[in-house]
Motif scaffolding. Structure first.
Motif, PDB file in Angstrom:
ATOM      1  N   LEU A 249       0.819  -1.208   0.000  1.00  0.00           N
ATOM      2  CA  LEU A 249       0.000   0.000   0.000  1.00  0.00           C
ATOM      3  C   LEU A 249       0.853   1.257   0.000  1.00  0.00           C
ATOM      4  N   VAL A 250       1.811   1.317   0.926  1.00  0.00           N
ATOM      5  CA  VAL A 250       2.651   2.515   1.043  1.00  0.00           C
ATOM      6  C   VAL A 250       3.501   2.708  -0.212  1.00  0.00           C
ATOM      7  N   ASN A 251       3.992   1.627  -0.775  1.00  0.00           N
ATOM      8  CA  ASN A 251       4.783   1.732  -2.000  1.00  0.00           C
ATOM      9  C   ASN A 251       3.936   2.291  -3.143  1.00  0.00           C
ATOM     10  N   SER A 252       2.684   1.854  -3.228  1.00  0.00           N
ATOM     11  CA  SER A 252       1.783   2.362  -4.262  1.00  0.00           C
ATOM     12  C   SER A 252       1.484   3.840  -4.049  1.00  0.00           C
ATOM     13  N   LEU A 253       1.248   4.216  -2.777  1.00  0.00           N
ATOM     14  CA  LEU A 253       0.982   5.625  -2.463  1.00  0.00           C
ATOM     15  C   LEU A 253       2.190   6.496  -2.785  1.00  0.00           C
ATOM     16  N   ARG A 254       3.386   5.993  -2.471  1.00  0.00           N
ATOM     17  CA  ARG A 254       4.605   6.751  -2.762  1.00  0.00           C
ATOM     18  C   ARG A 254       4.769   6.955  -4.264  1.00  0.00           C
ATOM     19  N   SER A 255       4.572   5.908  -5.030  1.00  0.00           N
ATOM     20  CA  SER A 255       4.726   6.009  -6.489  1.00  0.00           C
ATOM     21  C   SER A 255       3.720   6.988  -7.079  1.00  0.00           C
ATOM     22  N   TYR A 256       2.479   6.913  -6.607  1.00  0.00           N
ATOM     23  CA  TYR A 256       1.441   7.801  -7.141  1.00  0.00           C
ATOM     24  C   TYR A 256       1.707   9.255  -6.764  1.00  0.00           C
TER      25      TYR A 256
ATOM     26  N   ILE B  22       4.596  15.308  -5.835  1.00  0.00           N
ATOM     27  CA  ILE B  22       4.484  15.541  -4.398  1.00  0.00           C
ATOM     28  C   ILE B  22       5.486  14.674  -3.673  1.00  0.00           C
ATOM     29  N   GLU B  23       6.346  15.308  -2.864  1.00  0.00           N
ATOM     30  CA  GLU B  23       7.377  14.563  -2.142  1.00  0.00           C
ATOM     31  C   GLU B  23       6.731  13.619  -1.124  1.00  0.00           C
ATOM     32  N   PHE B  24       7.309  12.426  -1.018  1.00  0.00           N
ATOM     33  CA  PHE B  24       6.722  11.402  -0.142  1.00  0.00           C
ATOM     34  C   PHE B  24       7.844  10.745   0.667  1.00  0.00           C
ATOM     35  N   GLY B  25       8.428  11.506   1.577  1.00  0.00           N
ATOM     36  CA  GLY B  25       9.520  10.993   2.395  1.00  0.00           C
ATOM     37  C   GLY B  25       9.022  10.188   3.585  1.00  0.00           C
ATOM     38  N   ALA B  26       9.974   9.631   4.314  1.00  0.00           N
ATOM     39  CA  ALA B  26       9.636   8.813   5.483  1.00  0.00           C
ATOM     40  C   ALA B  26       9.137   9.699   6.627  1.00  0.00           C
ATOM     41  N   THR B  27       8.241   9.129   7.439  1.00  0.00           N
ATOM     42  CA  THR B  27       7.742   9.812   8.622  1.00  0.00           C
ATOM     43  C   THR B  27       8.303   9.136   9.866  1.00  0.00           C
ATOM     44  N   ILE B  28       8.089   9.755  11.015  1.00  0.00           N
ATOM     45  CA  ILE B  28       8.563   9.179  12.272  1.00  0.00           C
ATOM     46  C   ILE B  28       7.888   7.840  12.539  1.00  0.00           C
TER      47      ILE B  28
END
Length: 198
Positions: free
Chosen positions: A118-125, A131-137
């Motif tokens: 899921l997260v990989n798909s959200l990052r790619s989209y 829109i930057e999609f970096g790591a969160t805490i």
């Protein structure tokens, strides 16, 4: 043409290529360690598997630290680092079901793997929309807890199977892992909201 091509290849300095800087080489070494980890885990060599996984875990922290401190952040590293993390963590949990099916419920592993997809798909989209999609805490906490839980399971099978308290501790850590995995997935969904809505 052949001589020109050879001259071009010989003149190419891989050490100066951004994709082959120190943090990225550590990331690639973690992929090799993942293969070692999977191989020895498959044959129940838990001590060697634990060593390989621990080394991989340490390089995960080190490559990120060096990339930030020395200003060596690259697009290659931004893609490769989470990819290798997903390989070693998801692969580790999947293989451990075979060895610890009485400890690790299969549905927990499904949740962990599904979250990564899921997260990989959200990052790619999101990044396709600029829109930057970096790591969160929460993402970092998730990786730490998952890695700690895998290490604890490996240590249990390597040396501590006679301790019931450790087995109970693993069950507690698995529940914590699933909860943090779900929470981190939700935070990334919220983060990707603007990209999805547009």
């Amino acid at each position: 043409y052949k001589k020109w091509k050879e001259d071009q290849m010989s003149s190419f300095d891989f050490s100066r290529c951004a994709a082959f800087n120190l943090p990225n080489r550590l990331t690639l070494s973690r992929l090799l360690l993942a293969i070692v980890f999977f191989y020895f885990l498959s044959y129940r060599c838990y001590t060697i598997a634990l060593i390989a996984f621990s080394l991989a875990w340490s390089t995960d922290w080190l490559d990120g630290y060096l990339a930030r401190k020395k200003g060596l952040l690259t697009d290659f590293g931004r893609i490769a680092d989470p990819f290798v993390d997903k390989i070693i963590v998801c692969g580790g949990f999947i293989l451990l079901i075979r060895h610890a099916h009485d400890i690790i419920p299969s549905w927990m592993v499904v949740v962990i793997v599904a979250r990564e997809f899921l997260v990989n798909s959200l990052r790619s989209y999101s990044e396709s929309k600029g829109i930057e999609f970096g790591a969160t805490i929460w993402g970092k906490a998730k990786m730490f807890v998952q890695s700690f839980t895998i290490s604890l399971i490996l240590l249990f099978f390597a040396h501590l199977q006679h301790l019931i308290a450790i087995k109970q501790g693993i069950i507690v850590m698995l529940w914590i892992t699933v909860i943090i995995t779900l929470v981190s997935g939700i935070t990334y969904m919220v983060k990707a909201g603007p990209a999805i809505l547009t």
